[in-house]
Design a protein around this motif. Structure first.
Motif, short mmCIF file in Angstrom:
data_model
loop_
_atom_site.label_atom_id
_atom_site.label_comp_id
_atom_site.label_asym_id
_atom_site.label_seq_id
_atom_site.Cartn_x
_atom_site.Cartn_y
_atom_site.Cartn_z
N TYR A 32 0.87 -1.18 0.00
CA TYR A 32 0.00 0.00 0.00
C TYR A 32 0.90 1.22 0.00
O TYR A 32 1.83 1.30 0.80
CB TYR A 32 -0.91 -0.03 1.23
N TYR A 36 1.97 12.10 -0.24
CA TYR A 36 1.57 13.23 0.58
C TYR A 36 2.22 14.50 0.04
O TYR A 36 3.34 14.46 -0.50
CB TYR A 36 2.02 13.06 2.03
N PHE A 46 -2.72 14.22 2.46
CA PHE A 46 -2.93 13.09 1.55
C PHE A 46 -3.27 13.59 0.14
O PHE A 46 -4.10 14.50 -0.03
CB PHE A 46 -4.07 12.23 2.09
N ASP A 49 -3.51 7.47 -3.23
CA ASP A 49 -2.91 6.22 -2.80
C ASP A 49 -3.10 5.15 -3.86
O ASP A 49 -3.86 5.33 -4.82
CB ASP A 49 -3.48 5.77 -1.45
N ARG A 51 -2.92 0.59 -4.22
CA ARG A 51 -2.59 -0.72 -3.67
C ARG A 51 -1.74 -1.48 -4.69
O ARG A 51 -1.75 -1.18 -5.88
CB ARG A 51 -3.86 -1.49 -3.36
N PHE A 89 6.04 13.63 -0.49
CA PHE A 89 6.55 12.42 0.13
C PHE A 89 5.81 11.21 -0.42
O PHE A 89 4.58 11.22 -0.50
CB PHE A 89 6.32 12.43 1.65
N LYS A 93 3.53 0.96 3.09
CA LYS A 93 3.00 0.23 4.25
C LYS A 93 2.71 -1.19 3.85
O LYS A 93 2.36 -1.48 2.70
CB LYS A 93 1.72 0.91 4.74
N HIS A 95 -0.02 -3.74 4.41
CA HIS A 95 -1.39 -3.68 4.92
C HIS A 95 -1.70 -4.94 5.70
O HIS A 95 -0.95 -5.91 5.70
CB HIS A 95 -2.35 -3.40 3.76
N SER A 96 -2.80 -4.92 6.39
CA SER A 96 -3.23 -6.03 7.24
C SER A 96 -2.27 -6.30 8.38
O SER A 96 -2.14 -7.41 8.85
CB SER A 96 -3.42 -7.33 6.43
N SER A 97 -1.57 -5.28 8.76
CA SER A 97 -0.73 -5.40 9.95
C SER A 97 -0.72 -4.04 10.61
O SER A 97 -1.06 -3.04 10.02
CB SER A 97 0.68 -5.83 9.58
N ALA A 98 -0.32 -4.06 11.84
CA ALA A 98 -0.23 -2.79 12.57
C ALA A 98 1.09 -2.11 12.30
O ALA A 98 1.57 -1.34 13.11
CB ALA A 98 -0.41 -3.02 14.05
N SER A 99 1.66 -2.40 11.15
CA SER A 99 2.96 -1.81 10.85
C SER A 99 2.81 -0.33 10.54
O SER A 99 1.76 0.13 10.15
CB SER A 99 3.62 -2.52 9.67
N LYS A 100 3.90 0.36 10.72
CA LYS A 100 3.87 1.79 10.52
C LYS A 100 4.01 2.11 9.04
O LYS A 100 4.48 1.33 8.24
CB LYS A 100 5.01 2.43 11.29
N ILE A 101 3.59 3.31 8.70
CA ILE A 101 3.84 3.85 7.36
C ILE A 101 5.26 4.39 7.35
O ILE A 101 5.65 5.13 8.25
CB ILE A 101 2.82 4.95 7.02
N PHE A 103 7.86 6.78 5.55
CA PHE A 103 7.91 7.91 4.62
C PHE A 103 9.27 7.95 3.92
O PHE A 103 10.30 7.71 4.54
CB PHE A 103 7.69 9.22 5.37
#
Lengths: 113, 117
Positions: A32, A36, A46, A49, A51, A89, A93, A95-101, A103
């Motif tokens: 994903y 920005y 934003f 975006d 996928r 920027f 990411k 997706h489907s995880s709590a991972s951070k974006i 930059f």
């Protein structure tokens, strides 16, 4: 005008021309991606975006292209206007995880009258 | 109607002091973040909270302590300020954290420029 993102942090474009801002992302698991825009003195905003199951997405005057083979993302701005002056920027990411974006380092776009 | 607001906008203080930055979002989002942006515009996440629960805690000195009294607020307290803490700090919020789509879109506040002398 065209930039190579991390290697050319400033892009100068004639007003009315198209701008192309490039970004190389690092994580092959990222699926994903976001662009920005940060104007002077403001927070990032934003733009668009995409996928990983797409290779192109269009918005109003902006198009994002994704090439997963070479892990490359680009933002095309049509008919660049003075209001497009900002730092852009890319972000990635998983997706489907709590991972951070994550930059990218940003590209400054300046518009010549 | 400001979506994500931060106070103060500017903060100038001496080394060794303790200071707080406040953030509020009125978007009804579940997730809030703190980012640090250095002088080269590099934007790095510090913390993320989801429904008042700490989700992401990057390698940040423990002088930095976030506090989320409710899901609309995420404050950042910094103890014993150092010169290297000078930066712009951004708060952000998103509806969700894990969906990998538009609901992950982060909305940023206007930033707090912290200068440590």
């Amino acid at each position: 005008g065209e930039s190579v993102g991390l290697h050319l942090p400033t892009l100068s474009v004639q007003e009315g021309d198209n701008s192309i801002i490039n970004c190389a992302y690092s994580n092959s698991a990222s699926d994903y991606f976001i662009w920005y825009k940060q104007e002077s003195g403001k927070g990032p905003q934003f733009i668009i975006d995409i996928r990983s199951n797409m290779d192109k997405r269009q918005g109003q005057r902006v198009t994002v292209l994704l090439n997963k083979t070479v892990k490359h993302l680009s933002l095309q701005i049509a008919a660049t206007q003075p209001g497009d002056s900002a730092v852009y920027f890319c972000a990635e990411k998983v997706h489907s995880s709590a991972s951070k974006i994550i930059f990218g380092s940003g590209t400054r776009l300046s518009i010549r009258p | 109607d400001t979506a994500v607001s931060q106070t103060p906008k500017y903060l100038v203080t001496q080394m060794g002091n303790d200071k707080s930055i406040k953030c509020e979002q009125n978007l009804g989002h579940d997730t809030m973040y703190w980012y640090k942006q250095d002088s080269k515009k590099f934007l790095k996440i510090m913390f993320s909270y989801n429904n008042k629960e700490l989700i992401i805690n990057e390698t940040v000195p423990n002088r930095f302590s976030p506090k989320s009294p409710d899901k609309a607020h995420l404050n950042l307290h910094i103890n014993s300020l150092e010169l290297g803490d000078s930066a712009v700090y951004f708060c952000a919020s998103s509806q969700d954290l894990t969906s990998g789509g538009i609901t992950d879109t982060q909305y940023f506040g206007p930033g707090t420029r912290l200068t440590v002398l």
